[in-house]
Enzyme design. Structure first.
Site, mmCIF file in Angstrom:
data_model
loop_
_atom_site.group_PDB
_atom_site.id
_atom_site.type_symbol
_atom_site.label_atom_id
_atom_site.label_comp_id
_atom_site.label_asym_id
_atom_site.label_seq_id
_atom_site.Cartn_x
_atom_site.Cartn_y
_atom_site.Cartn_z
ATOM 1 N N ASP A 109 0.853 -1.193 0.000
ATOM 2 C CA ASP A 109 0.000 0.000 0.000
ATOM 3 C C ASP A 109 0.884 1.237 0.000
ATOM 4 O O ASP A 109 1.783 1.375 0.843
ATOM 5 C CB ASP A 109 -0.911 -0.002 1.221
ATOM 6 C CG ASP A 109 -2.064 0.982 1.078
ATOM 7 O OD1 ASP A 109 -2.477 1.249 -0.063
ATOM 8 O OD2 ASP A 109 -2.561 1.473 2.101
ATOM 9 N N HIS A 116 -3.910 13.974 0.362
ATOM 10 C CA HIS A 116 -4.116 13.127 1.545
ATOM 11 C C HIS A 116 -2.937 13.250 2.506
ATOM 12 O O HIS A 116 -3.125 13.426 3.724
ATOM 13 C CB HIS A 116 -4.286 11.673 1.112
ATOM 14 C CG HIS A 116 -4.381 10.700 2.240
ATOM 15 N ND1 HIS A 116 -5.422 10.674 3.132
ATOM 16 C CD2 HIS A 116 -3.533 9.706 2.633
ATOM 17 C CE1 HIS A 116 -5.239 9.713 4.012
ATOM 18 N NE2 HIS A 116 -4.088 9.105 3.736
ATOM 19 N N GLU A 181 -10.421 3.854 3.400
ATOM 20 C CA GLU A 181 -9.530 4.579 2.501
ATOM 21 C C GLU A 181 -9.890 4.195 1.074
ATOM 22 O O GLU A 181 -9.794 3.015 0.699
ATOM 23 C CB GLU A 181 -8.057 4.256 2.785
ATOM 24 C CG GLU A 181 -7.587 4.794 4.123
ATOM 25 C CD GLU A 181 -6.092 4.632 4.346
ATOM 26 O OE1 GLU A 181 -5.554 5.358 5.197
ATOM 27 O OE2 GLU A 181 -5.475 3.778 3.668
ATOM 28 N N ASP A 215 -9.052 0.183 1.796
ATOM 29 C CA ASP A 215 -8.121 -0.273 2.830
ATOM 30 C C ASP A 215 -8.661 0.186 4.183
ATOM 31 O O ASP A 215 -8.389 1.298 4.632
ATOM 32 C CB ASP A 215 -6.727 0.302 2.568
ATOM 33 C CG ASP A 215 -5.661 -0.395 3.400
ATOM 34 O OD1 ASP A 215 -5.762 -1.617 3.570
ATOM 35 O OD2 ASP A 215 -4.732 0.280 3.858
ATOM 36 N N ARG A 219 -8.023 3.799 13.148
ATOM 37 C CA ARG A 219 -7.144 4.950 13.373
ATOM 38 C C ARG A 219 -6.604 5.021 14.800
ATOM 39 O O ARG A 219 -5.467 5.476 15.008
ATOM 40 C CB ARG A 219 -7.887 6.252 13.040
ATOM 41 C CG ARG A 219 -8.377 6.352 11.619
ATOM 42 C CD ARG A 219 -7.243 6.301 10.617
ATOM 43 N NE ARG A 219 -7.723 6.512 9.247
ATOM 44 C CZ ARG A 219 -6.979 6.417 8.176
ATOM 45 N NH1 ARG A 219 -5.704 6.095 8.287
ATOM 46 N NH2 ARG A 219 -7.501 6.612 6.972
ATOM 47 N N GLN A 222 -3.943 2.302 15.034
ATOM 48 C CA GLN A 222 -2.822 2.746 14.207
ATOM 49 C C GLN A 222 -2.005 3.845 14.893
ATOM 50 O O GLN A 222 -0.769 3.834 14.870
ATOM 51 C CB GLN A 222 -3.352 3.243 12.859
ATOM 52 C CG GLN A 222 -2.278 3.736 11.898
ATOM 53 C CD GLN A 222 -2.889 4.328 10.631
ATOM 54 O OE1 GLN A 222 -4.109 4.333 10.444
ATOM 55 N NE2 GLN A 222 -2.052 4.835 9.759
ATOM 56 N N TYR A 226 2.041 2.886 15.373
ATOM 57 C CA TYR A 226 2.747 3.052 14.100
ATOM 58 C C TYR A 226 4.170 3.593 14.222
ATOM 59 O O TYR A 226 4.961 3.470 13.276
ATOM 60 C CB TYR A 226 1.930 3.930 13.138
ATOM 61 C CG TYR A 226 2.096 5.414 13.309
ATOM 62 C CD1 TYR A 226 2.904 6.132 12.422
ATOM 63 C CD2 TYR A 226 1.429 6.116 14.315
ATOM 64 C CE1 TYR A 226 3.038 7.508 12.550
ATOM 65 C CE2 TYR A 226 1.563 7.475 14.442
ATOM 66 C CZ TYR A 226 2.364 8.176 13.552
ATOM 67 O OH TYR A 226 2.492 9.528 13.682
ATOM 68 N N LYS A 235 -4.119 -1.802 10.227
ATOM 69 C CA LYS A 235 -4.363 -1.912 8.789
ATOM 70 C C LYS A 235 -4.542 -3.355 8.319
ATOM 71 O O LYS A 235 -5.086 -3.585 7.243
ATOM 72 C CB LYS A 235 -3.165 -1.325 8.021
ATOM 73 C CG LYS A 235 -2.991 0.171 8.179
ATOM 74 C CD LYS A 235 -3.922 0.911 7.258
ATOM 75 C CE LYS A 235 -3.545 2.368 7.143
ATOM 76 N NZ LYS A 235 -4.368 3.059 6.147
ATOM 77 N N THR A 239 -8.745 -5.659 3.907
ATOM 78 C CA THR A 239 -8.683 -4.765 2.753
ATOM 79 C C THR A 239 -9.643 -5.335 1.719
ATOM 80 O O THR A 239 -9.542 -6.513 1.366
ATOM 81 C CB THR A 239 -7.260 -4.696 2.165
ATOM 82 O OG1 THR A 239 -6.365 -4.184 3.148
ATOM 83 C CG2 THR A 239 -7.220 -3.810 0.929
ATOM 84 N N THR A 326 -4.778 6.305 -0.054
ATOM 85 C CA THR A 326 -6.003 7.092 -0.105
ATOM 86 C C THR A 326 -5.948 8.136 -1.208
ATOM 87 O O THR A 326 -4.972 8.878 -1.340
ATOM 88 C CB THR A 326 -6.243 7.800 1.232
ATOM 89 O OG1 THR A 326 -6.254 6.829 2.279
ATOM 90 C CG2 THR A 326 -7.570 8.540 1.229
ATOM 91 N N GLU A 340 -10.162 12.425 7.320
ATOM 92 C CA GLU A 340 -10.031 13.727 6.663
ATOM 93 C C GLU A 340 -11.367 14.441 6.585
ATOM 94 O O GLU A 340 -11.457 15.641 6.856
ATOM 95 C CB GLU A 340 -9.480 13.542 5.249
ATOM 96 C CG GLU A 340 -8.075 13.003 5.146
ATOM 97 C CD GLU A 340 -7.729 12.695 3.712
ATOM 98 O OE1 GLU A 340 -7.272 13.606 3.004
ATOM 99 O OE2 GLU A 340 -7.931 11.537 3.291
#
Length: 394
Positions: A109, A116, A181, A215, A219, A222, A226, A235, A239, A326, A340
């Site tokens: 990905d 984005h 996404e 995807d 959040r 993540q 991350y 993630k 998917t 995204t 977003e």
């Protein structure tokens, strides 16, 4: 023999002819076969073209034969649908189940939308430059989990994991910030050997076609996990991929130049052909259109993504999938993720009389897209649809 009359405004007319894998619904006779879609019917290509490569539950055998065979087959298919098709090869779409069309060995990905990346930079680093120093030099990406790529229509189970609370404590439970996404995926037909690389000019010799991708992203999970190594559990749980793969040859009229790239990319990333794509994406949430991301705005092309993916000698294989990341545009109505659209949850979205930020159990998201077709029509990519189920309880 049957002649199939397709309305001129159908997104699945003779200028499109995507490939998928279909099987009769439970209780009917017959196994999975490679098919094409024409209007509201599917055509069994193993019968229509008398080709044993299509008598499979995967496109992989066909993809591995290479670009010349892909083009020859498309020419044969165009001639076939302009005439009469054997009755036994034609089935109503409503009577067939669509399966994952490829066996995905690897999934990558990317993060190729400048809009984005800028939006997330502003959200996560409001006091710093939104783009990190490397972003304009290379297509940023990460390796995903191929085993959890599912076909459109598969329900998505809400993931569980560690989350950091507003007080700074760490707890465990179902994601509270489940997101989508909207992406475009690219399917590799002919792989490359370990220790070799694929130049941007060789893109169409290796990539067969495109498919819409969602995807799904947790959040809150993540955000805690991350750093420093990037996405993991936030993630890897699911998917979604469209059931229909649109061949690159159906998108010739959609090819456009990329936006200006500054600084000029390093030599291995410079393009010899235009592989920007004029594809208009739509995102619907519980039946309401909430976003229209424009793929034409993408900063990095799929040819550049593939060149970067392989420049270190990483091998690719038939059926591998990589996605754009995204797709977002500069306007708030063009953002391809809910983090977003809701600006990190601070600006709720009006949805069917409610104020919403992230996905709740029972929500359904549908991503569709259209592009200019080769015959002056407009083709429609296969949709990506998914409904959220509650997290498993232990």
């Amino acid at each position: 023999m049957a002649r199939i009359d397709v309305p001129e405004d159908s997104p699945f007319g003779p200028d499109h002819l995507p490939y998928g894998v279909c099987a009769p619904r439970a209780g009917e006779r017959g196994g999975a076969r490679v098919c094409t879609r024409l209007g509201d019917v599917v055509v069994d290509l193993s019968l229509a073209l008398d080709d044993p490569d299509f008598a499979n539950a995967s496109l992989d055998a066909f993809l591995a034969r290479g670009v010349r065979h892909w083009r020859d087959t498309r020419d044969r298919l165009r001639a076939l649908v302009d005439g009469a098709i054997p009755d036994a090869a034609v089935h109503p779409l409503a009577e067939m189940d669509s399966l994952l069309p490829i066996r995905i060995g690897d999934y990558v990905d990317f993060y190729a939308s400048i809009d984005h990346a800028t939006n997330l930079g502003l959200l996560f680093r409001p006091d710093s430059e939104p783009l990190l120093p490397n972003w304009r030099y290379l297509p940023v990406g990460y390796h995903g989990r191929a085993g959890t790529v599912v076909v459109s229509g598969t329900d998505i189970r809400r993931p569980r994991g560690q989350r950091r609370t507003d007080s700074g404590a760490v707890d465990f439970g179902p994601s509270r910030r489940l997101d989508i996404e909207a992406e475009l995926g690219f399917v590799i037909g002919v792989g490359s050997a370990l220790g070799t690389s694929i130049a941007t000019g060789e893109f169409a010799d290796h990539v067969f076609g495109v498919a819409l991708v969602d995807d799904w992203s947790a959040r809150d999970i993540q955000a805690w996990e991350y750093q420093p190594l990037g996405p993991f559990l936030g993630k890897s749980f699911a998917t979604s991929m469209a059931a229909w793969i649109t061949p690159l040859s159906a998108l010739e009229s959609a090819r456009i130049p990329l936006p200006d790239q500054h600084p000029e990319p390093l030599p291995y990333l410079r393009e010899t052909e235009n592989w920007g794509l004029d594809i208009a994406i739509s995102v619907s949430w519980n039946g309401t259109l909430v976003s229209t991301p424009p793929y034409a705005r993408m900063y990095w092309s799929p040819a550049q993504m593939l060149a970067h993916l392989t420049v270190n000698g990483a091998a690719t294989r038939t059926g591998d999938l990589y996605a754009s990341g995204t797709v977002s545009g500069p306007d708030p109505s063009e953002r391809g993720s809910f983090i977003e659209l809701s600006w990190g949850g601070s600006a709720p979205i009006a949805l069917n009389g409610e104020q919403r930020t992230f996905l709740e159990d029972g929500d359904e998201v549908v991503i569709t897209a259209t592009a200019p077709g080769t015959g002056g029509s407009r083709i429609g990519l296969g949709e990506v649809r998914g409904r959220v189920l509650p997290a498993h309880e232990r």
